[in-house]
Design a protein around this motif. Structure first.
Motif, PDB file in Angstrom:
ATOM      1  N   ARG A  59       0.837  -1.209   0.000  1.00  0.00           N
ATOM      2  CA  ARG A  59       0.000   0.000   0.000  1.00  0.00           C
ATOM      3  C   ARG A  59       0.867   1.251   0.000  1.00  0.00           C
ATOM      4  O   ARG A  59       0.526   2.251  -0.644  1.00  0.00           O
ATOM      5  N   TRP A  60       1.978   1.210   0.716  1.00  0.00           N
ATOM      6  CA  TRP A  60       2.891   2.362   0.698  1.00  0.00           C
ATOM      7  C   TRP A  60       3.410   2.587  -0.715  1.00  0.00           C
ATOM      8  O   TRP A  60       3.534   3.725  -1.169  1.00  0.00           O
ATOM      9  N   GLY A  61       3.700   1.497  -1.418  1.00  0.00           N
ATOM     10  CA  GLY A  61       4.098   1.610  -2.818  1.00  0.00           C
ATOM     11  C   GLY A  61       2.986   2.201  -3.660  1.00  0.00           C
ATOM     12  O   GLY A  61       3.229   3.020  -4.556  1.00  0.00           O
ATOM     13  N   GLY A  62       1.739   1.819  -3.366  1.00  0.00           N
ATOM     14  CA  GLY A  62       0.596   2.378  -4.075  1.00  0.00           C
ATOM     15  C   GLY A  62       0.467   3.876  -3.846  1.00  0.00           C
ATOM     16  O   GLY A  62       0.156   4.642  -4.776  1.00  0.00           O
ATOM     17  N   HIS A  63       0.725   4.323  -2.617  1.00  0.00           N
ATOM     18  CA  HIS A  63       0.682   5.763  -2.325  1.00  0.00           C
ATOM     19  C   HIS A  63       1.753   6.511  -3.118  1.00  0.00           C
ATOM     20  O   HIS A  63       1.516   7.624  -3.597  1.00  0.00           O
ATOM     21  N   LEU A  64       2.937   5.901  -3.268  1.00  0.00           N
ATOM     22  CA  LEU A  64       3.994   6.536  -4.054  1.00  0.00           C
ATOM     23  C   LEU A  64       3.606   6.638  -5.525  1.00  0.00           C
ATOM     24  O   LEU A  64       3.867   7.650  -6.176  1.00  0.00           O
ATOM     25  N   VAL A  65       2.982   5.582  -6.035  1.00  0.00           N
ATOM     26  CA  VAL A  65       2.508   5.607  -7.427  1.00  0.00           C
ATOM     27  C   VAL A  65       1.493   6.737  -7.609  1.00  0.00           C
ATOM     28  O   VAL A  65       1.548   7.495  -8.587  1.00  0.00           O
ATOM     29  N   ALA A  66       0.568   6.861  -6.658  1.00  0.00           N
ATOM     30  CA  ALA A  66      -0.433   7.927  -6.726  1.00  0.00           C
ATOM     31  C   ALA A  66       0.218   9.301  -6.641  1.00  0.00           C
ATOM     32  O   ALA A  66      -0.212  10.253  -7.304  1.00  0.00           O
ATOM     33  N   LEU A  67       1.270   9.417  -5.841  1.00  0.00           N
ATOM     34  CA  LEU A  67       1.978  10.689  -5.686  1.00  0.00           C
ATOM     35  C   LEU A  67       2.584  11.151  -7.006  1.00  0.00           C
ATOM     36  O   LEU A  67       2.668  12.355  -7.278  1.00  0.00           O
ATOM     37  N   PHE A  68       2.989  10.175  -7.839  1.00  0.00           N
ATOM     38  CA  PHE A  68       3.581  10.515  -9.135  1.00  0.00           C
ATOM     39  C   PHE A  68       2.557  10.462 -10.272  1.00  0.00           C
ATOM     40  O   PHE A  68       2.936  10.372 -11.444  1.00  0.00           O
ATOM     41  N   GLY A  69       1.274  10.518  -9.924  1.00  0.00           N
ATOM     42  CA  GLY A  69       0.240  10.653 -10.940  1.00  0.00           C
ATOM     43  C   GLY A  69      -0.449   9.376 -11.363  1.00  0.00           C
ATOM     44  O   GLY A  69      -1.320   9.406 -12.237  1.00  0.00           O
ATOM     45  N   GLY A  70      -0.096   8.250 -10.783  1.00  0.00           N
ATOM     46  CA  GLY A  70      -0.745   6.991 -11.132  1.00  0.00           C
ATOM     47  C   GLY A  70      -2.104   6.844 -10.466  1.00  0.00           C
ATOM     48  O   GLY A  70      -2.505   7.667  -9.638  1.00  0.00           O
ATOM     49  N   ASP A  71      -2.818   5.783 -10.828  1.00  0.00           N
ATOM     50  CA  ASP A  71      -4.149   5.545 -10.266  1.00  0.00           C
ATOM     51  C   ASP A  71      -4.230   4.115  -9.723  1.00  0.00           C
ATOM     52  O   ASP A  71      -4.974   3.281 -10.248  1.00  0.00           O
ATOM     53  N   PRO A  72      -3.473   3.811  -8.672  1.00  0.00           N
ATOM     54  CA  PRO A  72      -3.415   2.429  -8.172  1.00  0.00           C
ATOM     55  C   PRO A  72      -4.723   1.931  -7.581  1.00  0.00           C
ATOM     56  O   PRO A  72      -4.908   0.715  -7.463  1.00  0.00           O
ATOM     57  N   LYS A  73      -5.628   2.819  -7.192  1.00  0.00           N
ATOM     58  CA  LYS A  73      -6.899   2.362  -6.609  1.00  0.00           C
ATOM     59  C   LYS A  73      -7.698   1.523  -7.582  1.00  0.00           C
ATOM     60  O   LYS A  73      -8.557   0.729  -7.180  1.00  0.00           O
ATOM     61  N   ASN A  74      -7.432   1.685  -8.875  1.00  0.00           N
ATOM     62  CA  ASN A  74      -8.141   0.892  -9.880  1.00  0.00           C
ATOM     63  C   ASN A  74      -7.414  -0.395 -10.245  1.00  0.00           C
ATOM     64  O   ASN A  74      -7.896  -1.159 -11.072  1.00  0.00           O
ATOM     65  N   TRP A  75      -6.250  -0.634  -9.627  1.00  0.00           N
ATOM     66  CA  TRP A  75      -5.556  -1.898  -9.869  1.00  0.00           C
ATOM     67  C   TRP A  75      -6.315  -3.021  -9.174  1.00  0.00           C
ATOM     68  O   TRP A  75      -6.825  -2.863  -8.063  1.00  0.00           O
TER      69      TRP A  75
END
Length: 419
Positions: A59-75
């Motif tokens: 989840r921490w990795g997911g937050h980093l992805v979101a910080l750089f513009g990704g949308d991990p919540k849809n993974w």
């Protein structure tokens, strides 16, 4: 000297003895791992969840992805494990925060914090690549050395047995690879004329002890306060601190349990881990019989492949999840890289989960031994498998040491023989 002075002296001596015995000297690993098993049991009983770490690191990795513009919540992966809120708003997040706080407090109490780096680039490569492989494998199997092994087996999830066996195999391969000349660094041996006297700065020791105590008590007080607001979060933080103290003071590392078994034949840590699971299992069983729901995951190729990758990765990196956590706060920079690799590997797995799941996960069952063989049948099967594992470890240790002793005798005979 009057009575008050004697009493004060006795109190000071008692405190010094207590501090040296329990806060500075390393704890017995067997006692500590059994205590960890008991704590994990009660943590499950109180919260309904596991002592686990890599899910939250993902989840921490997911937050980093979101910080750089990704949308991990849809993974797809995060739709399974969730990505709601921030770490301090989740029980798993506060458990990890508590573990880091407990580890750091314990290391400061013992003045065991020192920045240590390696001048060999190959060590950074090992840390990053090994950590990446371990993180990827752990999340493929839905758990690391905790959720898919130490706390997964007492949950009666068959996938944890698949993971445990293949982790052992993967660690054997990893041990052989780690011993290759590529990964051997030269020994820097210096001639000395006298012993080096180890000294400590008394003021530094005092400051660190105060800082460690501050971290411990502040974290504990926050946990106690949360009990009255959001009990589950308070429990997670308090248990996290306790787990952190245990793994740092007893230097609990699952990597050493596997690696030492294959390389040196020492089975001390492996035996301790099995004993911890033996104790934990009956408590978890009691909670399940009282209505708690165990955490059961897919017993498919994902657990097998994940275990192989995890076992290989932790030995190559030199540390598992619990190992890199406490070593990183002790100042061992190598394990900062292991942690970074671990989080990256877990995050990459989360990204590719939707592509892998149809082949490795979706068509396979979540098998609960208690449902497969009935409550007491499942309990007996779990205990029988752990006893078999313990006997294997004891047999391997005896065989390994006997073989090494014979080799030493043969070598001695050859060198001492006359021509």
């Amino acid at each position: 000297m009057n009575r008050d002075d004697n009493r004060k002296t006795d109190m000071n001596n008692s405190w010094t003895e207590f501090k040296q015995k329990y806060l500075i000297t390393f704890w017995n690993p067997i006692s500590a791992i059994i205590a960890a098993g008991i704590l994990a049991t009660y943590y499950f009983g109180l919260t309904g969840t596991l002592w686990a770490v890599t899910g939250e690191f993902t989840r921490w990795g997911g937050h980093l992805v979101a910080l750089f513009g990704g949308d991990p919540k849809n993974w797809a992966y995060f739709k399974i494990i969730g990505l709601e809120g921030m770490p301090w708003q989740r029980s798993d997040g506060l458990l990890l925060i508590g573990m880091f706080a407990g580890c750091f407090a314990a290391a400061l109490w013992a003045n065991n914090v020192k920045l240590r780096t390696s001048k060999y680039p190959i060590r950074i490569f090992q840390a990053l690549v090994g950590g990446f492989i371990a993180g990827f494998g752990a999340r493929l199997a839905m758990g690391c050395n905790l959720a898919a092994f130490f706390t997964g087996i007492p949950q009666f999830s068959l996938h944890a047995w698949f993971f445990a066996v293949t982790t052992a195999i993967g660690s054997l391969v990893g041990a052989k690879v780690a011993l290759l000349p590529l990964f051997r660094t030269p020994l820097n041996i210096k001639k000395v004329n006298q012993h080096t006297v180890l000294t400590q700065n008394p003021q530094q020791v005092k400051r660190r002890f105060i800082l460690g105590s501050t971290i411990f008590f502040v974290t504990a007080l926050v946990g106690l306060a949360l009990l009255f607001v959001i009990p589950k979060l308070g429990i997670a933080l308090l248990f996290g601190v306790a787990f952190g103290l245990l793994i740092e003071r007893a230097q609990i590392c699952f990597t050493s349990a596997f690696r030492d078994l294959w390389i040196t034949g020492r089975a001390y840590m492996a035996k301790a881990i099995i004993l911890g699971m033996l104790v934990s299992t009956i408590g978890v069983f009691a909670f399940i019989e009282s209505g708690a729901t165990p955490k059961i995951f897919w017993a498919g190729p994902n657990a097998i492949l994940g275990g192989l990758l995890f076992g290989f990765g932790i030995v190559l990196a030199g540390g598992c999840e619990t190992g890199w956590m406490y070593r990183s706060v002790e100042g061992q920079v190598h394990f900062w890289w292991v942690g970074i690799g671990n989080i990256l590997g877990a995050t990459v797995l989360a990204y590719y989960w939707e592509s892998l799941a149809p082949y490795l996960v979706n068509d396979f069952e979540k098998i609960n031994l208690l449902k497969l063989a009935g409550p007491y049948g499942g309990l007996l099967i779990n205990y029988a498998l752990m006893i078999i594992a313990l006997f294997f470890v004891l047999w391997w240790e005896k065989r390994f040491l006997a073989k090494r002793k014979k080799m030493a005798i043969d070598t001695s005979s050859k060198t001492s023989g006359c021509c």
